[in-house]
Design an enzyme around this catalytic site. Structure first.
Site, PDB file in Angstrom:
ATOM      1  N   CYS A   6       0.916  -1.135   0.044  1.00 42.28           N
ATOM      2  CA  CYS A   6      -0.010   0.023  -0.099  1.00 42.28           C
ATOM      3  C   CYS A   6       0.810   1.360  -0.049  1.00 42.28           C
ATOM      4  O   CYS A   6       1.905   1.543   0.826  1.00 42.28           O
ATOM      5  CB  CYS A   6      -0.757  -0.089   1.266  1.00 42.28           C
ATOM      6  SG  CYS A   6      -1.733   1.544   1.398  1.00 42.28           S
ATOM      7  N   CYS A   9       0.632   2.999   3.434  1.00 48.09           N
ATOM      8  CA  CYS A   9       1.335   2.329   4.527  1.00 48.09           C
ATOM      9  C   CYS A   9       2.828   2.645   4.145  1.00 48.09           C
ATOM     10  O   CYS A   9       3.703   2.812   5.255  1.00 48.09           O
ATOM     11  CB  CYS A   9       0.875   1.064   4.356  1.00 48.09           C
ATOM     12  SG  CYS A   9      -0.582   0.500   5.105  1.00 48.09           S
ATOM     13  N   ASP A  32      -1.154  16.503  -0.263  1.00 45.93           N
ATOM     14  CA  ASP A  32      -1.327  15.580  -1.437  1.00 45.93           C
ATOM     15  C   ASP A  32      -0.440  16.012  -2.666  1.00 45.93           C
ATOM     16  O   ASP A  32      -0.020  17.028  -2.788  1.00 45.93           O
ATOM     17  CB  ASP A  32      -2.709  15.969  -2.036  1.00 45.93           C
ATOM     18  CG  ASP A  32      -3.223  14.983  -2.978  1.00 45.93           C
ATOM     19  OD1 ASP A  32      -4.330  14.159  -2.582  1.00 45.93           O
ATOM     20  OD2 ASP A  32      -2.735  14.975  -3.973  1.00 45.93           O
ATOM     21  N   HIS A  48      -4.392   0.058   8.330  1.00 47.00           N
ATOM     22  CA  HIS A  48      -4.778  -0.027   6.844  1.00 47.00           C
ATOM     23  C   HIS A  48      -6.195  -0.838   6.655  1.00 47.00           C
ATOM     24  O   HIS A  48      -6.312  -1.777   7.255  1.00 47.00           O
ATOM     25  CB  HIS A  48      -3.842  -0.739   6.175  1.00 47.00           C
ATOM     26  CG  HIS A  48      -4.225  -1.252   4.863  1.00 47.00           C
ATOM     27  ND1 HIS A  48      -3.590  -0.435   3.667  1.00 47.00           N
ATOM     28  CD2 HIS A  48      -5.093  -1.906   4.097  1.00 47.00           C
ATOM     29  CE1 HIS A  48      -4.351  -0.748   2.794  1.00 47.00           C
ATOM     30  NE2 HIS A  48      -5.104  -1.724   2.773  1.00 47.00           N
ATOM     31  N   ASN A  88     -13.456   9.869  -0.129  1.00 42.76           N
ATOM     32  CA  ASN A  88     -14.164   9.142  -1.173  1.00 42.76           C
ATOM     33  C   ASN A  88     -13.983   7.529  -0.900  1.00 42.76           C
ATOM     34  O   ASN A  88     -13.026   7.001  -0.459  1.00 42.76           O
ATOM     35  CB  ASN A  88     -13.207   9.163  -2.596  1.00 42.76           C
ATOM     36  CG  ASN A  88     -13.055  10.500  -3.226  1.00 42.76           C
ATOM     37  OD1 ASN A  88     -14.224  11.296  -3.357  1.00 42.76           O
ATOM     38  ND2 ASN A  88     -12.074  11.092  -3.544  1.00 42.76           N
ATOM     39  N   THR A  96      -9.044   5.902  -5.638  1.00 46.11           N
ATOM     40  CA  THR A  96      -7.790   5.543  -6.368  1.00 46.11           C
ATOM     41  C   THR A  96      -6.825   4.812  -5.314  1.00 46.11           C
ATOM     42  O   THR A  96      -5.776   4.034  -5.720  1.00 46.11           O
ATOM     43  CB  THR A  96      -7.239   6.571  -7.050  1.00 46.11           C
ATOM     44  OG1 THR A  96      -6.692   7.703  -6.296  1.00 46.11           O
ATOM     45  CG2 THR A  96      -7.856   6.993  -8.134  1.00 46.11           C
ATOM     46  N   HIS A  99      -6.581   3.114   0.980  1.00 45.48           N
ATOM     47  CA  HIS A  99      -6.275   3.029   2.489  1.00 45.48           C
ATOM     48  C   HIS A  99      -7.130   4.182   2.837  1.00 45.48           C
ATOM     49  O   HIS A  99      -7.063   5.337   2.346  1.00 45.48           O
ATOM     50  CB  HIS A  99      -4.778   3.281   2.460  1.00 45.48           C
ATOM     51  CG  HIS A  99      -4.445   3.234   4.039  1.00 45.48           C
ATOM     52  ND1 HIS A  99      -3.208   2.890   4.618  1.00 45.48           N
ATOM     53  CD2 HIS A  99      -4.818   4.285   4.850  1.00 45.48           C
ATOM     54  CE1 HIS A  99      -3.076   3.150   5.768  1.00 45.48           C
ATOM     55  NE2 HIS A  99      -3.837   4.032   6.090  1.00 45.48           N
ATOM     56  N   HIS A 101      -8.677   7.694   3.730  1.00 43.43           N
ATOM     57  CA  HIS A 101      -7.992   9.041   3.890  1.00 43.43           C
ATOM     58  C   HIS A 101      -9.125  10.012   3.962  1.00 43.43           C
ATOM     59  O   HIS A 101      -9.953   9.912   2.861  1.00 43.43           O
ATOM     60  CB  HIS A 101      -7.055   9.191   2.857  1.00 43.43           C
ATOM     61  CG  HIS A 101      -7.223   8.936   1.521  1.00 43.43           C
ATOM     62  ND1 HIS A 101      -7.429   7.607   0.875  1.00 43.43           N
ATOM     63  CD2 HIS A 101      -7.616   9.788   0.402  1.00 43.43           C
ATOM     64  CE1 HIS A 101      -7.919   7.599  -0.404  1.00 43.43           C
ATOM     65  NE2 HIS A 101      -7.844   9.009  -0.741  1.00 43.43           N
ATOM     66  N   HIS A 103      -9.598  13.626   2.715  1.00 44.37           N
ATOM     67  CA  HIS A 103      -8.958  14.980   2.097  1.00 44.37           C
ATOM     68  C   HIS A 103      -9.340  16.328   2.936  1.00 44.37           C
ATOM     69  O   HIS A 103     -10.425  16.577   3.320  1.00 44.37           O
ATOM     70  CB  HIS A 103      -9.567  14.992   0.737  1.00 44.37           C
ATOM     71  CG  HIS A 103      -9.209  14.220  -0.407  1.00 44.37           C
ATOM     72  ND1 HIS A 103      -8.264  14.027  -1.298  1.00 44.37           N
ATOM     73  CD2 HIS A 103      -9.826  12.774  -0.546  1.00 44.37           C
ATOM     74  CE1 HIS A 103      -8.041  12.944  -1.893  1.00 44.37           C
ATOM     75  NE2 HIS A 103      -9.142  11.878  -1.412  1.00 44.37           N
TER      76      HIS A 103
END
Ligand code: 5GP
Ligand code: ZN
Length: 113
Positions: A6, A9, A32, A48, A88, A96, A99, A101, A103
């Site tokens: 990942c 990770c 990002d 994860h 997302n 995409t 893992h 996340h 934003h």
């Protein structure tokens, strides 16, 4: 638990570089690589997993800690007049990196449509 293949990770482990802005035992926050706003950070749990549907009580507590810390990290990185959070989930959302996340988008007025 971290996962060997990942991307996020690997960043948490320091195996590949990232622009880290905050880290503690539970979470890792970094810039990002392809920012969609003047400020674009990603806040990830160190555990994860891909989807909110995979949360248990422990993961929910970590996510609560991320949300509690997040306003301070956002403000310190230029989100002083508000920000937008995006998580997302799966294919239709265009996720995409698999893992979980959050934003954090801000630093400017954000268009909604
Ligand atoms: P998703 O589409 O899964 O919600 O978001 C993945 C995000 O990870 C995207 O905004 C993308 O720009 C970012 N990203 C992809 N690869 C990298 C990378 O190697 N480094 C960093 N810092 N961000 C990445
Ligand atoms: Zn991962």
């Amino acid at each position: 638990m971290l996962k060997d293949d990942c991307l996020f990770c690997k960043k948490i482990k320091g195996e590949i570089p990232s622009s880290k802005v905050y880290e503690d035992g539970d979470m890792y926050v970094f810039k990002d690589i392809a920012p969609k706003a003047k400020v674009h950070l990603l806040a990830v749990p160190k555990d994860h997993y891909k989807l909110i549907s995979e949360m248990d009580d422990g993961r929910a507590q970590v996510l609560a800690r991320i949300l509690t810390k997040l306003p301070q990290v956002a403000a310190e990185n230029g989100c002083t007049n508000g920000y937008r959070l995006v998580v997302n989930q799966g294919d239709d959302a265009g996720q995409t990196v698999f893992h979980l996340h959050v934003h954090i988008l801000g630093g400017e007025n954000l268009p909604w449509d």
